[in-house]
Motif scaffolding. Structure first.
Motif, PDB file in Angstrom:
ATOM      1  N   ALA A  37       0.850  -1.200   0.000  1.00 28.83           N
ATOM      2  CA  ALA A  37       0.000   0.000   0.000  1.00 28.83           C
ATOM      3  C   ALA A  37       0.879   1.241   0.000  1.00 28.83           C
ATOM      4  O   ALA A  37       2.083   1.175   0.276  1.00 28.83           O
ATOM      5  CB  ALA A  37      -0.902   0.013   1.238  1.00 28.83           C
ATOM      6  N   GLU A  76      -5.946   8.899   9.122  1.00 31.98           N
ATOM      7  CA  GLU A  76      -6.250   7.525   9.510  1.00 31.98           C
ATOM      8  C   GLU A  76      -5.337   6.502   8.830  1.00 31.98           C
ATOM      9  O   GLU A  76      -5.352   5.318   9.179  1.00 31.98           O
ATOM     10  CB  GLU A  76      -7.721   7.196   9.210  1.00 31.98           C
ATOM     11  CG  GLU A  76      -8.112   7.328   7.754  1.00 31.98           C
ATOM     12  CD  GLU A  76      -8.668   8.703   7.415  1.00 31.98           C
ATOM     13  OE1 GLU A  76      -9.506   8.782   6.494  1.00 31.98           O
ATOM     14  OE2 GLU A  76      -8.267   9.695   8.077  1.00 31.98           O
ATOM     15  N   GLU A  77      -4.521   6.939   7.865  1.00 31.77           N
ATOM     16  CA  GLU A  77      -3.596   6.021   7.193  1.00 31.77           C
ATOM     17  C   GLU A  77      -2.221   5.999   7.844  1.00 31.77           C
ATOM     18  O   GLU A  77      -1.397   5.131   7.535  1.00 31.77           O
ATOM     19  CB  GLU A  77      -3.454   6.428   5.718  1.00 31.77           C
ATOM     20  CG  GLU A  77      -4.715   6.226   4.906  1.00 31.77           C
ATOM     21  CD  GLU A  77      -4.615   6.803   3.507  1.00 31.77           C
ATOM     22  OE1 GLU A  77      -5.295   6.281   2.597  1.00 31.77           O
ATOM     23  OE2 GLU A  77      -3.862   7.788   3.313  1.00 31.77           O
ATOM     24  N   GLU A  79      -1.132   5.346  10.968  1.00 32.91           N
ATOM     25  CA  GLU A  79      -0.810   4.191  11.807  1.00 32.91           C
ATOM     26  C   GLU A  79      -0.640   2.926  10.962  1.00 32.91           C
ATOM     27  O   GLU A  79       0.338   2.178  11.167  1.00 32.91           O
ATOM     28  CB  GLU A  79      -1.874   3.992  12.878  1.00 32.91           C
ATOM     29  CG  GLU A  79      -1.655   2.765  13.767  1.00 32.91           C
ATOM     30  CD  GLU A  79      -0.298   2.726  14.470  1.00 32.91           C
ATOM     31  OE1 GLU A  79       0.143   1.614  14.826  1.00 32.91           O
ATOM     32  OE2 GLU A  79       0.322   3.788  14.654  1.00 32.91           O
ATOM     33  N   PRO A  80      -1.529   2.632   9.986  1.00 33.34           N
ATOM     34  CA  PRO A  80      -1.250   1.487   9.099  1.00 33.34           C
ATOM     35  C   PRO A  80       0.082   1.627   8.357  1.00 33.34           C
ATOM     36  O   PRO A  80       0.789   0.632   8.165  1.00 33.34           O
ATOM     37  CB  PRO A  80      -2.436   1.490   8.133  1.00 33.34           C
ATOM     38  CG  PRO A  80      -3.539   2.146   8.877  1.00 33.34           C
ATOM     39  CD  PRO A  80      -2.873   3.189   9.732  1.00 33.34           C
ATOM     40  N   ALA A  81       0.416   2.837   7.950  1.00 28.78           N
ATOM     41  CA  ALA A  81       1.691   3.051   7.261  1.00 28.78           C
ATOM     42  C   ALA A  81       2.858   2.776   8.200  1.00 28.78           C
ATOM     43  O   ALA A  81       3.858   2.160   7.805  1.00 28.78           O
ATOM     44  CB  ALA A  81       1.759   4.476   6.721  1.00 28.78           C
ATOM     45  N   ARG A  82       2.738   3.224   9.442  1.00 30.59           N
ATOM     46  CA  ARG A  82       3.814   2.981  10.417  1.00 30.59           C
ATOM     47  C   ARG A  82       4.020   1.480  10.637  1.00 30.59           C
ATOM     48  O   ARG A  82       5.161   0.994  10.650  1.00 30.59           O
ATOM     49  CB  ARG A  82       3.481   3.673  11.741  1.00 30.59           C
ATOM     50  CG  ARG A  82       4.598   3.612  12.775  1.00 30.59           C
ATOM     51  CD  ARG A  82       4.111   4.018  14.155  1.00 30.59           C
ATOM     52  NE  ARG A  82       3.180   3.021  14.704  1.00 30.59           N
ATOM     53  CZ  ARG A  82       3.578   1.884  15.309  1.00 30.59           C
ATOM     54  NH1 ARG A  82       4.876   1.618  15.451  1.00 30.59           N
ATOM     55  NH2 ARG A  82       2.694   1.033  15.765  1.00 30.59           N
ATOM     56  N   ARG A  83       2.926   0.745  10.820  1.00 28.21           N
ATOM     57  CA  ARG A  83       3.047  -0.701  11.019  1.00 28.21           C
ATOM     58  C   ARG A  83       3.667  -1.363   9.798  1.00 28.21           C
ATOM     59  O   ARG A  83       4.507  -2.274   9.924  1.00 28.21           O
ATOM     60  CB  ARG A  83       1.671  -1.305  11.315  1.00 28.21           C
ATOM     61  CG  ARG A  83       1.093  -0.903  12.660  1.00 28.21           C
ATOM     62  CD  ARG A  83      -0.057  -1.834  13.065  1.00 28.21           C
ATOM     63  NE  ARG A  83      -1.145  -1.824  12.098  1.00 28.21           N
ATOM     64  CZ  ARG A  83      -2.204  -1.042  12.179  1.00 28.21           C
ATOM     65  NH1 ARG A  83      -2.331  -0.184  13.175  1.00 28.21           N
ATOM     66  NH2 ARG A  83      -3.159  -1.104  11.264  1.00 28.21           N
ATOM     67  N   LEU A  84       3.268  -0.923   8.621  1.00 34.06           N
ATOM     68  CA  LEU A  84       3.824  -1.495   7.403  1.00 34.06           C
ATOM     69  C   LEU A  84       5.324  -1.240   7.308  1.00 34.06           C
ATOM     70  O   LEU A  84       6.094  -2.117   6.886  1.00 34.06           O
ATOM     71  CB  LEU A  84       3.107  -0.906   6.182  1.00 34.06           C
ATOM     72  CG  LEU A  84       3.654  -1.306   4.811  1.00 34.06           C
ATOM     73  CD1 LEU A  84       3.645  -2.819   4.634  1.00 34.06           C
ATOM     74  CD2 LEU A  84       2.863  -0.631   3.696  1.00 34.06           C
ATOM     75  N   GLN A  87       7.173  -3.695   9.280  1.00 32.36           N
ATOM     76  CA  GLN A  87       7.171  -4.997   8.604  1.00 32.36           C
ATOM     77  C   GLN A  87       8.178  -5.028   7.456  1.00 32.36           C
ATOM     78  O   GLN A  87       8.879  -6.029   7.249  1.00 32.36           O
ATOM     79  CB  GLN A  87       5.770  -5.306   8.089  1.00 32.36           C
ATOM     80  CG  GLN A  87       4.731  -5.539   9.175  1.00 32.36           C
ATOM     81  CD  GLN A  87       3.313  -5.579   8.628  1.00 32.36           C
ATOM     82  OE1 GLN A  87       3.100  -5.497   7.418  1.00 32.36           O
ATOM     83  NE2 GLN A  87       2.343  -5.687   9.521  1.00 32.36           N
TER      84      GLN A  87
END
Length: 635
Positions: A37, A76-77, A79-84, A87
């Motif tokens: 993403a 809202e994106e 935190e998902p970006a940080r987790r990605l 990874q």
């Protein structure tokens, strides 16, 4: 003087992991690829497992994998970006290519940061600031000239990256909102509608048509092969090929072409070296004109030119190969001396200058040229726009494509082998081109060979059999007290163990590049205010700029607060210049606005002659805009 970085990097695109692996085989020192993403290419996503597989392969050659996470992000994106990102770091990625400064306000792993082309780096001050806040490598704007690159290089220690081949965005990267204004698809969020490739008519303020139904915002493709030496001297160290959406033939062909170009330069300059290890051997002759392109330009690197546009068509036309001399119902004759093949693709222009194309089922040679039987649907006759005298181009060379469809290169790391004896047996040491060594010891009875010459030949033959490894022997040294007899099975075991030891040593020797530490206290951004073009889409990005001294921060265009007409695109391409209407070309002319027309769409062109730029002006159509999770502060 420009700061010198001794390592030169060829940076190739990868739509997916398999393409990335082939790019490395064909000579890339690094590849850039999108993750699952946020990668600025809506049709080029890859899983974290894909990235891990690619990184594992690349690191065998000490090549790098750069992951593009370069879209503007909503709140809202983040935190998902940080987790990605965590990874991707765990998967072995070497660096992130980013645009959104909000990411720098997050808890990130120690992964190197590269500034995307979307950050629009055109000044010494911007380049220096990005280096000071923690970017190790920055992509300079494609529009820069050599003297501008040289000035930036003199003032920053960051590695400078520059696009040397592939498609050109007509706008300064990061400053184009034309797609979003018209369709709601944001180029800065990876979903450009490519409005710049559409046909337009150009009119003056009185409505007189200057050019009709031409692709006036479509640029030729970038091609900097002739400028590589000058770019190196100006301070460029990373040479980037565009094309994360291109096919595998393009990746193989263009990567191999620039590998040969850079290797020639490296042979002349002992003060420079490539940034990865291994040598590529090609089973074809690279020819970049054979794969997708819109013609070639070096853009503004050596100054403004009048032939940078691909106004006729944004498609791949190919090379002219001949002229139609006779028509039949389902075939035609072509006067041509170019070798043609079944499966070739041809194109031509009709009277309205629209491009048409067909595939050739069968090509029959005769003394004056070829009789071509094109692929026609349902037994239909030849297209009526194909006439005697029509010039024919070839945009698919089937013989060349077949070469690229199979194994077309191999890459080997040069090694020296040294076999010695000792009291208990034998030791084989392998040393690569970067001085990394691996050794294998084997206890074995010391038995003098009956035929010393044959024994020495056997030793060399068995040790040199490295074909199923990534190594190629450049020297084999045998240092024995006597001509010992060693069975082939023993030599093979020694070789396998030494290869395994060198593999492990090379993997241990490879270190991912470190994260550059930002300066403290935080450096001041070179501007005190930012408008909608700065791409601030989230509160973290706003906090970043405020922390670095920016006082007025407007939200990005995608947030929908710019209701009136604004510059939707800013470009160095100038249609006044293209049609000899520039006041610098013709005295007495005024740089009055002009109109760009596509159907019912009308865009105003305004000209900033001092900056030598053209602004494409329009307004936002009614559509859904990004919503900030918090109310944007009044400033």
């Amino acid at each position: 003087m420009p700061k010198s970085h001794p390592c030169l990097e060829l940076l190739a695109p990868a739509r997916n992991a398999d393409f990335g692996i082939e790019a490395i085989v064909h000579g890339a020192d690094a590849v850039y690829i999108g993750g699952p993403a946020f990668g600025a290419r809506a049709r080029a996503d890859n899983s974290v497992a894909d990235i891990e597989r690619l990184a594992s392969y690349a690191h065998r050659y000490h090549a790098r994998v750069l992951v593009a996470l370069n879209t503007l992000l909503k709140d809202e994106e983040l935190e998902p970006a940080r987790r990605l990102i965590w990874q991707l770091h765990a998967a072995g990625a070497d660096a992130l290519i980013i645009q959104d400064m909000g990411l720098l306000e997050l808890d990130l792993p120690p992964i190197q940061l590269h500034a995307s082309t979307q950050t629009n780096i055109r000044s010494v001050e911007k380049a220096r600031f990005l280096a000071d806040v923690g970017f190790s490598q920055i992509v300079l704007a494609r529009e820069l000239a050599l003297d501008q690159i040289r000035a930036i290089a003199a003032e920053t220690s960051a590695v400078l990256e520059f696009f040397v081949h592939g498609a050109l965005c007509v706008s300064y990267s990061g400053l184009c909102n034309l797609s979003y204004a018209q369709t709601g698809r944001s180029a800065n969020r990876g979903d450009c509608s490519q409005a710049c490739r559409l046909p337009y008519s150009l009119a003056d303020q009185q409505g007189q048509i200057v050019a009709a139904n031409r692709h006036l915002l479509s640029m030729k493709d970038n091609h900097q092969a002739d400028n590589l030496r000058a770019l190196i001297d100006a301070g460029i160290s990373s040479f980037k090929i565009e094309g994360r959406l291109k096919d595998l033939a393009y990746v193989k062909n263009v990567t191999a072409y620039y590998r040969l170009q850079l290797d020639e330069i490296l042979a002349e300059r002992p003060d420079r070296r490539r940034s990865s290890s291994g040598d590529s051997r090609f089973l074809f002759t690279p020819q970049p004109e054979k794969t997708f392109n819109r013609g070639a330009t070096d853009y503004f690197v050596t100054g403004r030119k009048g032939d940078i546009g691909a106004f006729e068509s944004p498609k791949f036309i190919g090379d002219e190969i001949g002229t139609v001399s006779r028509l039949g119902r389902d075939s035609f004759e072509l006067s041509s001396q170019t070798p043609l093949h079944n499966g070739d693709g041809i194109t031509w222009f009709d009277a309205a200058q629209e491009v048409h194309g067909l595939a050739i089922n069968r090509a029959e040679k005769f003394d004056r040229g070829y009789r071509l039987f094109p692929q026609l649907r349902d037994g239909k006759p030849l297209p009526p726009e194909l006439q005697v005298g029509t010039r024919i181009y070839r945009n698919r060379d089937q013989a060349f494509e077949r070469q690229l469809a199979k194994k077309s290169a191999e890459r080997r790391v040069p090694v020296g082998l040294r076999l010695t004896d000792h009291a208990e047996g034998f030791t084989l040491t392998m040393t690569d081109d970067q001085g990394v060594s691996g050794a294998a010891r084997l206890a074995h009875v010391m038995e003098v060979a009956q035929d010393g010459e044959q024994a020495r030949t056997t030793v060399r033959q068995q040790l040199g059999r490295l074909g199923n490894t990534l190594y190629a022997a450049t020297s084999i040294v045998v240092e024995f007290a006597a001509d010992w007899f060693l069975p082939a099975t023993v030599l093979n075991q020694l070789r396998r163990d030494a290869v395994a030891a060198l593999d492990a040593a090379r993997l241990a020797a490879y270190q991912r590049p470190p994260r550059r530490q930002p300066l403290e206290p935080p450096p001041t951004y070179p501007e005190h205010s930012l408008d909608y073009l700065a791409g601030v889409c989230n509160q973290r990005a706003r906090a970043f700029y405020a922390r670095h001294g920016v006082q007025v921060i407007e939200p990005a265009y995608e947030c929908g607060q710019e209701k009136g007409e604004v510059s939707l695109m800013i470009t160095r391409h100038c249609l006044r210049y293209s049609f000899n209407l520039c006041p610098k070309q013709v005295k007495g002319l005024r740089p009055d606005p002009m109109i760009l027309i596509n159907g019912n769409e009308k865009l105003t062109l305004r000209f900033d002659c001092k900056a030598c730029e053209m602004h494409v002006v329009g307004k936002l159509r009614k559509q859904r805009t990004l919503r900030l999770s918090e109310k944007w502060p009044t400033v």
